[in-house]
Design an enzyme around this catalytic site. Structure first.
Site, PDB file in Angstrom:
ATOM      1  N   SER A  61      44.405  29.603  37.792  1.00  0.00           N
ATOM      2  CA  SER A  61      45.557  29.370  36.922  1.00  0.00           C
ATOM      3  C   SER A  61      45.552  30.175  35.627  1.00  0.00           C
ATOM      4  O   SER A  61      46.561  30.229  34.933  1.00  0.00           O
ATOM      5  CB  SER A  61      45.680  27.879  36.589  1.00  0.00           C
ATOM      6  OG  SER A  61      46.215  27.182  37.692  1.00  0.00           O
ATOM      7  N   LYS A  64      48.244  32.609  35.360  1.00  0.00           N
ATOM      8  CA  LYS A  64      49.601  32.229  34.958  1.00  0.00           C
ATOM      9  C   LYS A  64      49.984  32.847  33.618  1.00  0.00           C
ATOM     10  O   LYS A  64      51.167  33.128  33.378  1.00  0.00           O
ATOM     11  CB  LYS A  64      49.717  30.705  34.901  1.00  0.00           C
ATOM     12  CG  LYS A  64      49.633  30.061  36.276  1.00  0.00           C
ATOM     13  CD  LYS A  64      49.497  28.552  36.206  1.00  0.00           C
ATOM     14  CE  LYS A  64      49.397  27.968  37.617  1.00  0.00           C
ATOM     15  NZ  LYS A  64      49.052  26.551  37.634  1.00  0.00           N
ATOM     16  N   TYR A 186      52.128  34.530  44.324  1.00  0.00           N
ATOM     17  CA  TYR A 186      51.410  33.531  43.523  1.00  0.00           C
ATOM     18  C   TYR A 186      49.976  33.338  44.034  1.00  0.00           C
ATOM     19  O   TYR A 186      49.025  33.332  43.252  1.00  0.00           O
ATOM     20  CB  TYR A 186      52.172  32.212  43.551  1.00  0.00           C
ATOM     21  CG  TYR A 186      51.420  31.059  42.926  1.00  0.00           C
ATOM     22  CD1 TYR A 186      51.252  30.985  41.555  1.00  0.00           C
ATOM     23  CD2 TYR A 186      50.870  30.055  43.719  1.00  0.00           C
ATOM     24  CE1 TYR A 186      50.549  29.934  40.973  1.00  0.00           C
ATOM     25  CE2 TYR A 186      50.183  28.998  43.149  1.00  0.00           C
ATOM     26  CZ  TYR A 186      50.017  28.943  41.777  1.00  0.00           C
ATOM     27  OH  TYR A 186      49.323  27.894  41.213  1.00  0.00           O
ATOM     28  N   TYR A 238      46.312  21.995  31.325  1.00  0.00           N
ATOM     29  CA  TYR A 238      46.942  21.010  32.204  1.00  0.00           C
ATOM     30  C   TYR A 238      47.315  19.760  31.403  1.00  0.00           C
ATOM     31  O   TYR A 238      47.736  19.866  30.246  1.00  0.00           O
ATOM     32  CB  TYR A 238      46.023  20.672  33.390  1.00  0.00           C
ATOM     33  CG  TYR A 238      45.572  21.861  34.183  1.00  0.00           C
ATOM     34  CD1 TYR A 238      46.465  22.836  34.602  1.00  0.00           C
ATOM     35  CD2 TYR A 238      44.234  22.025  34.529  1.00  0.00           C
ATOM     36  CE1 TYR A 238      46.054  23.921  35.355  1.00  0.00           C
ATOM     37  CE2 TYR A 238      43.809  23.123  35.284  1.00  0.00           C
ATOM     38  CZ  TYR A 238      44.720  24.056  35.679  1.00  0.00           C
ATOM     39  OH  TYR A 238      44.306  25.131  36.417  1.00  0.00           O
ATOM     40  N   VAL A 256      41.056  26.377  38.139  1.00  0.00           N
ATOM     41  CA  VAL A 256      40.162  25.562  38.964  1.00  0.00           C
ATOM     42  C   VAL A 256      39.037  26.376  39.589  1.00  0.00           C
ATOM     43  O   VAL A 256      38.154  25.819  40.243  1.00  0.00           O
ATOM     44  CB  VAL A 256      40.941  24.787  40.056  1.00  0.00           C
ATOM     45  CG1 VAL A 256      41.889  23.786  39.426  1.00  0.00           C
ATOM     46  CG2 VAL A 256      41.661  25.730  41.006  1.00  0.00           C
TER      47      VAL A 256
END
Length: 307
Positions: A61, A64, A186, A238, A256
């Site tokens: 992530s 992102k 993605y 998160y 993660v």
């Protein structure tokens, strides 16, 4: 600095038994929960490191943030933020709840649904992933960064929740491309292999307002850097972002795969890695390393000045 890093590592190791490696992506289940590493790079180019700092792991992530930079550079502000919002969710990173309640779009680019929508804005390019990799290599300062094919295939095979999100968004006309195309991009973005040094170099570029301090080259426009770092503060950890902002107080993004990348304004970039995760998907060891360094080096953005 070296003493603070050594102490931070010893402090963080005591928390490793509290975490577990990610298993919902089968390939990540092979991670060693005992690993821990950190790399810190100051704006003047000094590098400090300890532990498993050269161990490669998938960016997950943390990609992102690069995806958002890529989309803003490629498609522009108006298009990107017509597809995704900027508000924290309070939900898990892979939650589908808000989409099921017919929210107009994903609430921010730092959750899975938001990153898929952001990635979809780049599909007009001839080779979107190739362009993403070019940007990633420039930001991290290493030309040999590659895709981890095994993790990519594992994510693609097991990513049913992400697939559900993408098809919901396609049905609501949030995605302008086929859901499978956005998903493939993605999954590939998340499966890029990096080290803590790579991410620390990226973080120091953000800390220096988008300019690579080693070369003086502007890699990211300053208005984009401002957006990315703001979202790192509010959404980067998160549904643990508020607690992290209080305890650590550095713009950061976790993944993660076990990494956390943190950018200390006008001072340094820090990246820490440990595959053992807490219940919210954040690395237990990397979190504690950053917590300790924030206190020891007065890195919190509200730390104030000594009298």
């Amino acid at each position: 600095m070296e003493q603070a890093i050594d102490e931070a590592m010893r402090y963080a190791r005591t928390f490793l038994p509290e975490g577990k490696v990610a298993t919902y992506i089968p390939e990540l289940a092979h991670g060693d929960p005992g690993q821990l590493g950190v790399c810190l790079i100051t704006k003047d180019g000094t590098v400090y490191h300890d532990g498993d700092w050269q161990q490669e792991f998938t960016i997950q992530s943390i990609s992102k943030t690069i995806c958002l930079i890529f989309a803003l550079q490629t498609a522009g502000y108006e298009k990107v933020f017509s597809k995704v919002g900027v508000e924290p969710t309070g939900d898990a990173f892979n939650s589908i709840v808000k989409l099921e309640t017919k929210t107009l779009h994903p609430l921010n680019p730092m959750i899975n649904a938001g990153a898929i929508a952001t990635a979809s804005c780049c599909m007009d390019l001839e080779d979107p992933f190739g362009a993403f990799m070019d940007l990633t290599r420039r930001l991290c300062g290493r030309e040999s960064i590659q895709l981890n094919e095994s993790v990519y295939l594992s994510e693609k095979k097991s990513g049913m929740r992400n697939r559900s999100m993408a098809y919901l968004m396609q049905s609501d006309n949030i995605l302008e491309c086929d859901a499978e195309l956005a998903l493939d991009l993605y999954f590939r973005m998340c499966s890029v292999s990096v080290t803590t040094e790579d991410l620390a170099r990226y973080a120091v570029v953000l800390a220096n307002d988008g300019v690579d301090p080693a070369t003086g080259e502007r890699l990211v426009e300053n208005w984009i850097v401002r957006i990315v770092k703001t979202l790192m503060v509010t959404c980067g950890m998160y549904d643990g972002s508020g607690e992290f902002a209080m305890k650590v107080g550095i713009p950061a993004k976790s993944g993660v795969g076990g990494g956390i990348m943190a950018s200390v304004e006008d001072r340094m970039g820090i990246a820490a890695f440990g595959p053992a995760l807490d219940a919210k998907g954040n690395s237990v060891g990397a979190y504690r390393v950053l917590e300790y360094l924030s206190q020891a080096l007065r890195l919190h953005y509200f730390a104030g000045k000594d009298l």
